[in-house]
Motif scaffolding. Sequence first.
Motif, mmCIF file in Angstrom:
data_model
loop_
_atom_site.group_PDB
_atom_site.id
_atom_site.type_symbol
_atom_site.label_atom_id
_atom_site.label_comp_id
_atom_site.label_asym_id
_atom_site.label_seq_id
_atom_site.Cartn_x
_atom_site.Cartn_y
_atom_site.Cartn_z
ATOM 1 N N TRP A 1 42.757 -5.112 21.694
ATOM 2 C CA TRP A 1 41.475 -5.636 21.240
ATOM 3 C C TRP A 1 41.646 -7.087 20.809
ATOM 4 O O TRP A 1 42.679 -7.453 20.270
ATOM 5 C CB TRP A 1 40.973 -4.863 20.028
ATOM 6 C CG TRP A 1 41.136 -3.395 20.035
ATOM 7 C CD1 TRP A 1 42.303 -2.693 19.870
ATOM 8 C CD2 TRP A 1 40.134 -2.421 20.191
ATOM 9 N NE1 TRP A 1 42.056 -1.353 19.904
ATOM 10 C CE2 TRP A 1 40.715 -1.144 20.102
ATOM 11 C CE3 TRP A 1 38.755 -2.493 20.395
ATOM 12 C CZ2 TRP A 1 40.005 0.030 20.206
ATOM 13 C CZ3 TRP A 1 38.038 -1.309 20.494
ATOM 14 C CH2 TRP A 1 38.660 -0.072 20.407
ATOM 15 N N THR A 2 40.628 -7.885 21.014
ATOM 16 C CA THR A 2 40.607 -9.252 20.505
ATOM 17 C C THR A 2 39.291 -9.440 19.769
ATOM 18 O O THR A 2 38.219 -9.241 20.346
ATOM 19 C CB THR A 2 40.698 -10.278 21.653
ATOM 20 O OG1 THR A 2 41.885 -10.027 22.400
ATOM 21 C CG2 THR A 2 40.720 -11.692 21.115
ATOM 22 N N LEU A 3 39.366 -9.815 18.514
ATOM 23 C CA LEU A 3 38.179 -10.057 17.704
ATOM 24 C C LEU A 3 37.934 -11.554 17.639
ATOM 25 O O LEU A 3 38.852 -12.330 17.397
ATOM 26 C CB LEU A 3 38.381 -9.507 16.288
ATOM 27 C CG LEU A 3 37.283 -9.815 15.266
ATOM 28 C CD1 LEU A 3 35.970 -9.163 15.665
ATOM 29 C CD2 LEU A 3 37.722 -9.361 13.879
ATOM 30 N N LEU A 4 36.680 -11.967 17.900
ATOM 31 C CA LEU A 4 36.353 -13.375 17.782
ATOM 32 C C LEU A 4 34.926 -13.550 17.291
ATOM 33 O O LEU A 4 34.084 -12.674 17.447
ATOM 34 C CB LEU A 4 36.552 -14.096 19.128
ATOM 35 C CG LEU A 4 35.520 -13.824 20.226
ATOM 36 C CD1 LEU A 4 34.806 -15.117 20.550
ATOM 37 C CD2 LEU A 4 36.222 -13.311 21.464
ATOM 38 N N ASN A 5 34.697 -14.691 16.695
ATOM 39 C CA ASN A 5 33.355 -15.116 16.330
ATOM 40 C C ASN A 5 32.884 -15.984 17.476
ATOM 41 O O ASN A 5 33.368 -17.097 17.651
ATOM 42 C CB ASN A 5 33.394 -15.901 15.017
ATOM 43 C CG ASN A 5 32.039 -16.470 14.638
ATOM 44 O OD1 ASN A 5 31.102 -16.449 15.431
ATOM 45 N ND2 ASN A 5 31.939 -16.995 13.447
ATOM 46 N N ASN A 6 31.937 -15.480 18.285
ATOM 47 C CA ASN A 6 31.492 -16.229 19.458
ATOM 48 C C ASN A 6 30.346 -17.193 19.143
ATOM 49 O O ASN A 6 29.739 -17.753 20.034
ATOM 50 C CB ASN A 6 31.123 -15.287 20.606
ATOM 51 C CG ASN A 6 29.901 -14.453 20.330
ATOM 52 O OD1 ASN A 6 29.124 -14.712 19.397
ATOM 53 N ND2 ASN A 6 29.700 -13.435 21.145
ATOM 54 N N GLY A 7 30.041 -17.363 17.873
ATOM 55 C CA GLY A 7 28.967 -18.254 17.460
ATOM 56 C C GLY A 7 27.642 -17.550 17.273
ATOM 57 O O GLY A 7 26.702 -18.113 16.722
ATOM 58 N N HIS A 8 27.549 -16.283 17.718
ATOM 59 C CA HIS A 8 26.313 -15.524 17.615
ATOM 60 C C HIS A 8 26.536 -14.131 17.056
ATOM 61 O O HIS A 8 25.604 -13.497 16.577
ATOM 62 C CB HIS A 8 25.647 -15.400 18.995
ATOM 63 C CG HIS A 8 25.445 -16.709 19.655
ATOM 64 N ND1 HIS A 8 24.515 -17.628 19.251
ATOM 65 C CD2 HIS A 8 26.094 -17.289 20.685
ATOM 66 C CE1 HIS A 8 24.594 -18.708 19.996
ATOM 67 N NE2 HIS A 8 25.544 -18.527 20.878
ATOM 68 N N ALA A 9 27.765 -13.643 17.194
ATOM 69 C CA ALA A 9 28.059 -12.273 16.785
ATOM 70 C C ALA A 9 29.562 -12.114 16.624
ATOM 71 O O ALA A 9 30.340 -12.912 17.148
ATOM 72 C CB ALA A 9 27.550 -11.289 17.854
ATOM 73 N N ALA A 10 29.953 -11.071 15.907
ATOM 74 C CA ALA A 10 31.359 -10.683 15.885
ATOM 75 C C ALA A 10 31.600 -9.864 17.139
ATOM 76 O O ALA A 10 30.934 -8.850 17.365
ATOM 77 C CB ALA A 10 31.661 -9.853 14.639
ATOM 78 N N GLN A 11 32.514 -10.318 17.989
ATOM 79 C CA GLN A 11 32.740 -9.689 19.291
ATOM 80 C C GLN A 11 34.161 -9.163 19.378
ATOM 81 O O GLN A 11 35.110 -9.853 19.034
ATOM 82 C CB GLN A 11 32.493 -10.705 20.408
ATOM 83 C CG GLN A 11 32.760 -10.166 21.798
ATOM 84 C CD GLN A 11 32.455 -11.196 22.864
ATOM 85 O OE1 GLN A 11 31.387 -11.794 22.870
ATOM 86 N NE2 GLN A 11 33.401 -11.417 23.759
ATOM 87 N N VAL A 12 34.291 -7.932 19.871
ATOM 88 C CA VAL A 12 35.589 -7.330 20.120
ATOM 89 C C VAL A 12 35.717 -7.145 21.626
ATOM 90 O O VAL A 12 34.969 -6.383 22.229
ATOM 91 C CB VAL A 12 35.745 -5.976 19.395
ATOM 92 C CG1 VAL A 12 37.087 -5.345 19.724
ATOM 93 C CG2 VAL A 12 35.579 -6.151 17.892
ATOM 94 N N SER A 13 36.651 -7.877 22.238
ATOM 95 C CA SER A 13 36.891 -7.763 23.678
ATOM 96 C C SER A 13 38.030 -6.787 23.917
ATOM 97 O O SER A 13 39.014 -6.782 23.178
ATOM 98 C CB SER A 13 37.251 -9.125 24.271
ATOM 99 O OG SER A 13 36.169 -10.018 24.116
ATOM 100 N N ILE A 14 37.902 -5.985 24.956
ATOM 101 C CA ILE A 14 38.914 -5.009 25.320
ATOM 102 C C ILE A 14 39.841 -5.673 26.336
ATOM 103 O O ILE A 14 39.406 -6.067 27.417
ATOM 104 C CB ILE A 14 38.282 -3.735 25.925
ATOM 105 C CG1 ILE A 14 37.159 -3.201 25.039
ATOM 106 C CG2 ILE A 14 39.356 -2.685 26.192
ATOM 107 C CD1 ILE A 14 37.553 -2.847 23.636
ATOM 108 N N GLY A 15 41.141 -5.794 25.981
ATOM 109 C CA GLY A 15 42.085 -6.461 26.863
ATOM 110 C C GLY A 15 42.753 -5.521 27.841
ATOM 111 O O GLY A 15 43.006 -5.861 28.981
ATOM 112 N N SER A 16 43.055 -4.330 27.388
ATOM 113 C CA SER A 16 43.667 -3.335 28.269
ATOM 114 C C SER A 16 43.271 -1.961 27.776
ATOM 115 O O SER A 16 42.819 -1.801 26.651
ATOM 116 C CB SER A 16 45.190 -3.481 28.295
ATOM 117 O OG SER A 16 45.723 -3.177 27.023
#
Length: 163
Positions: free
Chosen positions: A74-89
């Motif tokens: 998982w990668t957590l980031l602030n994309n400027g609009h929301a807290a986003q968790v991207s699935i890497g694998s």
Amino acid sequence: MRRFSPQMICLYVTGAEWTYTGEHGVDQWAKDFPSYCSGQSQSPIDLEASQVTYDSDLQPFTFSNFDNTNGITWTLLNNGHAAQVSIGSGTMQVSGGSLGGTYQVAQFHFHWGSDSTKGSEHTVNGLAYPMELHIVCFNTKYGNLGDSLANPDALAVLGFFFE
């Protein structure tokens, strides 16, 4: 069930240049981002209860590997609009409903506001919820999120309001 066309994915692909209000607000999306945001059924939407009809043919969604986080990065980031968790694998998938295929989770994100009267991206009968979760999935028949975007059945975005 509301179907999302490729034009409705503008919130997920254009990055931090857009906003909900002001110079790059909702009213400007089609002009500022015509490739992604010039469709007829754009986000955000107001779900009007009087326009909703029950479809007795819909089947339940099937969630696969949502309870198994082994091997998922998982990668957590602030994309400027929301807290986003991207699935890497790893593979979390959803099927059923009226999806007509299997969709893999690419990311999920939360929208929230400064108080409990606002925050959700979408509304119901004009009323906002304090928070909304979107689980963004791509159709596995295209292999990955990027390759799927040009297709009308590219995405399934599951939305959940919080009270």
